[in-house]
Design a protein around this motif. Structure first.
Motif, mmCIF file in Angstrom:
data_model
loop_
_atom_site.group_PDB
_atom_site.id
_atom_site.type_symbol
_atom_site.label_atom_id
_atom_site.label_comp_id
_atom_site.label_asym_id
_atom_site.label_seq_id
_atom_site.Cartn_x
_atom_site.Cartn_y
_atom_site.Cartn_z
ATOM 1 N N LEU A 117 -4.894 45.162 36.346
ATOM 2 C CA LEU A 117 -5.269 44.273 35.253
ATOM 3 C C LEU A 117 -4.027 43.649 34.642
ATOM 4 N N THR A 118 -4.140 42.373 34.288
ATOM 5 C CA THR A 118 -3.056 41.716 33.554
ATOM 6 C C THR A 118 -3.699 40.907 32.437
ATOM 7 N N PRO A 119 -2.917 40.485 31.457
ATOM 8 C CA PRO A 119 -3.504 39.669 30.392
ATOM 9 C C PRO A 119 -4.210 38.428 30.954
ATOM 10 N N SER A 120 -3.626 37.808 31.990
ATOM 11 C CA SER A 120 -4.264 36.608 32.543
ATOM 12 C C SER A 120 -5.611 36.944 33.162
ATOM 13 N N ILE A 121 -5.636 38.035 33.913
ATOM 14 C CA ILE A 121 -6.892 38.403 34.568
ATOM 15 C C ILE A 121 -7.942 38.762 33.518
ATOM 16 N N MET A 122 -7.486 39.339 32.393
ATOM 17 C CA MET A 122 -8.421 39.665 31.324
ATOM 18 C C MET A 122 -8.790 38.451 30.473
ATOM 19 N N GLY A 123 -8.197 37.295 30.769
ATOM 20 C CA GLY A 123 -8.623 36.089 30.072
ATOM 21 C C GLY A 123 -7.851 35.756 28.801
ATOM 22 N N SER B 248 8.364 36.362 28.594
ATOM 23 C CA SER B 248 7.114 36.620 27.870
ATOM 24 C C SER B 248 6.052 37.135 28.820
ATOM 25 N N ILE B 249 5.911 36.470 29.960
ATOM 26 C CA ILE B 249 4.826 36.846 30.869
ATOM 27 C C ILE B 249 5.068 38.225 31.468
ATOM 28 N N SER B 250 6.303 38.493 31.884
ATOM 29 C CA SER B 250 6.542 39.801 32.505
ATOM 30 C C SER B 250 6.353 40.908 31.472
ATOM 31 N N THR B 251 6.861 40.680 30.253
ATOM 32 C CA THR B 251 6.762 41.725 29.232
ATOM 33 C C THR B 251 5.307 41.940 28.813
ATOM 34 N N ALA B 252 4.585 40.827 28.607
ATOM 35 C CA ALA B 252 3.179 40.960 28.208
ATOM 36 C C ALA B 252 2.404 41.734 29.263
ATOM 37 N N THR B 253 2.666 41.432 30.528
ATOM 38 C CA THR B 253 1.929 42.104 31.601
ATOM 39 C C THR B 253 2.260 43.591 31.654
ATOM 40 N N LEU B 254 3.545 43.892 31.555
ATOM 41 C CA LEU B 254 3.964 45.293 31.613
ATOM 42 C C LEU B 254 3.360 46.089 30.452
ATOM 43 N N LEU B 255 3.443 45.535 29.243
ATOM 44 C CA LEU B 255 2.894 46.225 28.069
ATOM 45 C C LEU B 255 1.401 46.457 28.248
ATOM 46 N N LEU C 276 1.228 39.564 37.374
ATOM 47 C CA LEU C 276 0.899 40.589 38.370
ATOM 48 C C LEU C 276 1.981 40.661 39.438
ATOM 49 N N LEU C 277 2.376 39.463 39.905
ATOM 50 C CA LEU C 277 3.362 39.381 40.983
ATOM 51 C C LEU C 277 4.684 40.018 40.563
ATOM 52 N N VAL C 278 5.209 39.613 39.407
ATOM 53 C CA VAL C 278 6.553 40.070 39.063
ATOM 54 C C VAL C 278 6.576 41.537 38.627
ATOM 55 N N VAL C 279 5.513 41.994 37.982
ATOM 56 C CA VAL C 279 5.524 43.406 37.585
ATOM 57 C C VAL C 279 5.354 44.309 38.809
ATOM 58 N N SER C 280 4.538 43.889 39.760
ATOM 59 C CA SER C 280 4.417 44.676 41.000
ATOM 60 C C SER C 280 5.759 44.717 41.714
ATOM 61 N N GLY D 99 0.565 35.417 44.348
ATOM 62 C CA GLY D 99 0.036 36.424 43.427
ATOM 63 C C GLY D 99 -1.418 36.730 43.726
ATOM 64 N N GLY D 100 -2.178 35.711 44.088
ATOM 65 C CA GLY D 100 -3.593 35.899 44.396
ATOM 66 C C GLY D 100 -3.767 36.790 45.610
#
Ligand SMILES: Nc1ncnc2c1ncn2[C@@H]1O[C@H](COP(=O)(O)OP(=O)(O)OP(=O)(O)O)[C@@H](O)[C@H]1O
Ligand SMILES: [Mg+2]
Lengths: 314, 250
Positions: A66-72, A49-56, A245-249, A300-301
């Motif tokens: 930017l990632t969903p987490s960073i955007m809140g 879920s996290i990798s796919t959400a971030t990539l999308l 962020l970490l896994v998509v990078s 990741g940070g």
């Protein structure tokens, strides 16, 4: 080349999964296997879920920082759950069947995400600086509202949401596994089905229109998928700021490609490997009590800062 | 045929296009010329549905802009924007292959691959095919973008200043290619040009624009005159005739 690397990642994941299931097992297998199996399933769902959400999200935002987490996004979900406890009281909150609360929170999450982030993504001229600032401000707002509400809540009731607001991998709540798995697999399947469209969207708004897509509609669809995926993973393990962020990078590094048919599985495998492998290593091999989320967020940070600084210099 | 009727467009209170009514005949090269800020790119963007219409009507053959399915239009009309965004990490071959997307929607067939191959050859990109776009020079990148539009293989092509960054050989080759596509395949090409020499030499038809209004339109030999350069462009360049060709002072 990519196929080989994906195969290698799958192999590594297989090893990690085996380790996770059998290492350090004490007691009867008939208890351990289903018990660990459910947690493993949850970890895998969260990872994908996290990798796919971030990539999308990065594809439609056309930005790799930017990632969903960073955007809140996950802060938003935690806030929704906290406010529900605050307004309904944990007594009521717990009286409502868990499934109903869960699905309601999910629906509110999707709506809120569309309202808050939809307008941001639908601007014709994308303005990354403004997106970032808005994300940071929204995230801070959600967190302060959450902490305000938790302070007002009766300490006994607070225990209910405490589990929702901290990242944790060793005590996963597997009660909702069935529904979550269904939602999550649905969203993942939908993401997989639009993989070619995502490739075109990554070219930019004008090129996508020229090739016959409707970027506005696509952004809304993607935002709904992202909201569902983030909600499901946050409900399971709480917010983990920098995993996506970490896994998509890493996926961009391991399988550099413009094709989502490669990036989606690659990021999902790396993400699963990070969570399952990391958990096995920390918990079962090293016997450390350091939470995995701390390690991931630390790495990741650092990556986030590095990306920001190299981009600023350019 | 592209027919534009009563088209107006503005940002807040500033009118950009005012009551444009225009027919661009099918088959042939139409050059759109006019000073900076005249509204040329705006007009092309509206025809190519890159921006929503505010008032007026645009038809491309039987397809009505704004209501027709975007995928249908993508097989009929293509646009090269003036400042295209590029996805830097793609290779030239990957970018060109996207030109076929409207037809195969992600599953290219043998014919699609052949068209991509041809486009790469036509724009002389074989040697660069596997280089990523951010390693190319400005002109090489422009040729890659043109090859993608070429692979899209549409009846109508809207090109916003395609000669940007191209050297004289590539510019002439492109204009000759466009002429040939218009003559032998009946393609309709609308091209924004700043060099009136190119417009005069290669276009069948010139449309002029100034401050959001249409100016004189017609065949190059009829309308390219000292007066046009003075009225539309506010410059005192002279048009000279040499061996039946027109040459504009630079
Ligand atoms: N987003 C915008 N907001 C406000 N005004 C705009 C915007 N985009 C374009 N304009 C204005 O619209 C007018 C027409 O712009 P357009 O890009 O169509 O001109 P053009 O004829 O293509 O010029 P050029 O030859 O310089 O490319 C210009 O005056 C420009 O300043
Ligand atoms: Mg322009």
């Amino acid at each position: 080349m990519h196929a080989k690397r994906l195969a290698f990642l799958s192999l590594a994941l297989g090893v990690a999964i085996t380790g996770y299931m059998v290492l350090g097992a004490r007691g009867s297998w008939s208890f351990i296997l289903p018990f660990r199996g459910a947690k493993l399933a949850a970890l895998l769902l969260v990872a994908m879920s996290i990798s796919t959400a971030t990539l999308l999200f990065q594809t439609i935002a056309r930005n790799r920082i930017l990632t969903p987490s960073i955007m809140g996004f996950d802060a938003l979900y935690v806030m929704i759950v906290t406010l529900a406890v605050f307004f309904l009281g944990s007594r009521n909150f717990l009286a409502i069947p868990e499934l109903v609360t869960y699905l309601t929170a999910l629906a509110v999450m999707v709506l809120a995400a569309l309202l808050l982030f939809g307008t941001l993504l639908l601007q014709t001229r994308e303005d990354i600086m403004r997106m970032m600032l808005t994300g940071v401000i929204l995230g801070a707002l959600f967190r302060s509202l959450t902490s305000f509400a938790t302070r007002m809540i009766d300490p006994n009731e607070y225990a209910v949401i405490q589990v929702a607001s901290y990242a944790r991998f060793n005590q996963i709540d597997t009660d909702l596994l069935g529904v979550s798995a269904l939602l999550c697999l649905g969203a993942l399947l939908a993401a997989w089905r639009i993989r070619h469209r995502l490739d075109v969207l990554a070219l930019g708004r004008e090129a996508a229109i020229n090739l016959g897509l409707n970027p506005r509609r696509a952004a809304i669809e993607v935002l709904i998928l992202v909201a569902v995926l983030v909600a499901v993973s946050t409900a399971f393990v709480g917010p983990i700021a920098f995993l996506g962020l970490l896994v998509v990078s890493l996926a961009h590094l391991v399988t550099p490609s413009g094709s989502h048919a490669i990036l989606l599985p690659s990021a999902a495998l790396i993400s699963a490997l990070t969570l399952v492998g990391g958990q096995t290593l920390l918990d079962r091999v090293l016997g450390l009590s350091t939470p995995l989320a701390v390690v991931i967020d630390f790495l990741g940070g650092i990556l986030f800062l590095a990306l920001l600084l190299t981009r600023m210099r350019r | 045929m592209i027919s534009v009727s009563d088209l107006s467009y503005g940002y807040r209170d500033t009118p950009i296009l005012t009551d444009i009514t225009l027919e661009i005949p099918k088959g042939g090269v139409t050059a759109l010329i006019g000073p900076n800020g005249a509204g040329k790119s705006t007009l092309l963007s509206l025809i190519a549905r890159l921006m929503p219409l505010q008032s007026g009507r645009i038809m491309v053959d039987e397809l009505k802009i704004g209501t027709c399915a975007s995928t249908d239009l993508a097989q009929r009309l293509s646009i090269l924007p003036q400042v295209p965004e590029i996805a830097a990490r793609l290779t030239v071959a990957e970018l060109v292959a996207f030109g076929r997307y409207p037809y195969h929607k992600g599953r290219p067939g043998a014919e699609d691959l052949a068209q991509v191959e041809t486009a790469i050859e036509v724009f002389d990109l074989q040697a660069l095919a596997h280089r990523s776009l951010d390693t190319l020079s400005g002109g090489q990148r422009q040729r890659a973008l043109l090859a993608m539009i070429y692979a899209q293989d549409t009846d109508y092509m809207l090109l916003d200043e395609p000669l940007n960054n191209l050297d004289i050989a590539a510019s002439r080759a492109l204009m000759q290619l466009l002429r040939q596509m218009a003559e032998t395949h009946g393609r309709t090409i609308v091209i924004v040009l700043h060099d009136i020499n190119y417009a005069a030499a290669y276009a069948d038809h010139i449309v002029t624009m100034k401050e959001g209004h249409l100016g004189p339109c017609g065949a190059p030999r009829d309308i390219v005159t000292d007066a046009l350069l003075r009225d539309v462009f506010q410059t005192d360049a002279k048009v000279r005739r040499l061996d039946g060709k027109m040459l504009i002072d630079v």
